[in-house]
Design an enzyme around this catalytic site. Structure first.
Site, PDB file in Angstrom:
ATOM      1  N   LYS A   5       0.854  -1.187   0.000  1.00  0.00           N
ATOM      2  CA  LYS A   5       0.000   0.000   0.000  1.00  0.00           C
ATOM      3  C   LYS A   5       0.896   1.245   0.000  1.00  0.00           C
ATOM      4  CE  LYS A   5      -4.344   1.134   2.324  1.00  0.00           C
ATOM      5  NZ  LYS A   5      -5.027   1.068   3.616  1.00  0.00           N
ATOM      6  N   LEU A   6       0.694   2.074  -1.018  1.00  0.00           N
ATOM      7  CA  LEU A   6       1.557   3.236  -1.227  1.00  0.00           C
ATOM      8  C   LEU A   6       0.722   4.514  -1.197  1.00  0.00           C
ATOM      9  CD1 LEU A   6       3.293   1.706  -4.347  1.00  0.00           C
ATOM     10  CD2 LEU A   6       4.460   2.126  -2.164  1.00  0.00           C
TER      11      LEU A   6
END
Ligand code: E4P
Length: 216
Positions: free
Chosen positions: A83-84
């Protein structure tokens, strides 16, 4: 439509997995902090319970650091999605991790232009935050509608994950608009199953059964 649980609480995940309604899990640093556990330990524990994508969020704010963390996270389990955050560094990390075959979830998306950029950078999932937009008197669901329309226009393969869900109506509206996934806190799934007429119906059936039970 797929349902993800937005929690890092394993007991809660187990409960809803037993209902057969959980396709994946999203976590974030706040949810991990609430549990007071190490990220690696908790992601591995969740992976034992759910057979589906599990988003694990990076802490670094620079691309190099995000890439390093992402490469580490995916060693924990085959179902881990990195998750960025939706920042220039997040896009850069998304491009590099995607080129290595690593699945990503670009989070904190609050506009269609951000969604398009994340898709272009190769994001597997994008997470538009519906509730947080509603909180500031914007229309979170209008954002879902716009992104779904744009992705359809160009046959973009990035999936739309409606996040920051606050109530069952958000889930239904996102489903009607064609969002691929909704991630929701356990309380929302609890609310979705409930209907007063279901409870009233069961009570009436049982009361009537009492009357004829001795004849069975
Ligand atoms: C999504 O992946 C996020 O973890 C989450 O949906 C954020 O929701 P909140 O706005 O309720 O914190």
């Amino acid at each position: 439509m797929q349902f993800f649980l937005d929690t890092a609480n394993v007991e809660s995940i187990k409960k809803f997995v037993s209902w057969g309604v959980v396709d994946g899990v999203t976590t974030n640093p706040s949810l991990i902090a609430k549990e007071g556990v190490s990220l690696e330990k908790r992601i591995k524990e969740i992976a034992e319970v759910v057979d589906g994508p599990i988003s694990s969020e990076v802490i670094a704010t620079d691309a190099e650091g995000m890439i390093k963390e992402g490469r580490e996270y995916v060693k924990w389990h085959k179902n881990v999605y990195v998750k960025l955050p939706m920042t220039p560094a997040g896009l850069e990390a998304c491009k590099v991790l995607t080129s290595e075959g690593i699945k990503t979830n670009v989070t904190l998306v609050f506009s269609s232009s951000q969604a398009l950029l994340a898709a272009k950078a190769g994001a597997t999932l994008i997470s538009p935050f519906v509730g947080r937009l509603d909180d500031i008197s914007e229309d979170g669901m209008a954002l879902i509608a716009e992104i779904v329309e744009i992705f359809k226009n160009f046959d973009i393969q990035t999936k739309v994950l409606a996040a920051s869900i606050r109530h069952p109506r958000h889930v239904i509206d996102a489903a009607r608009l064609g969002a691929d996934i909704a991630t929701m806190p356990p309380e929302i799934l609890e609310k979705m199953v409930k209907h007063p007429l279901t409870d009233k119906g069961i009570a009436a059936f049982l009361a009537d059964w009492e009357k004829v039970k001795s004849l069975q």
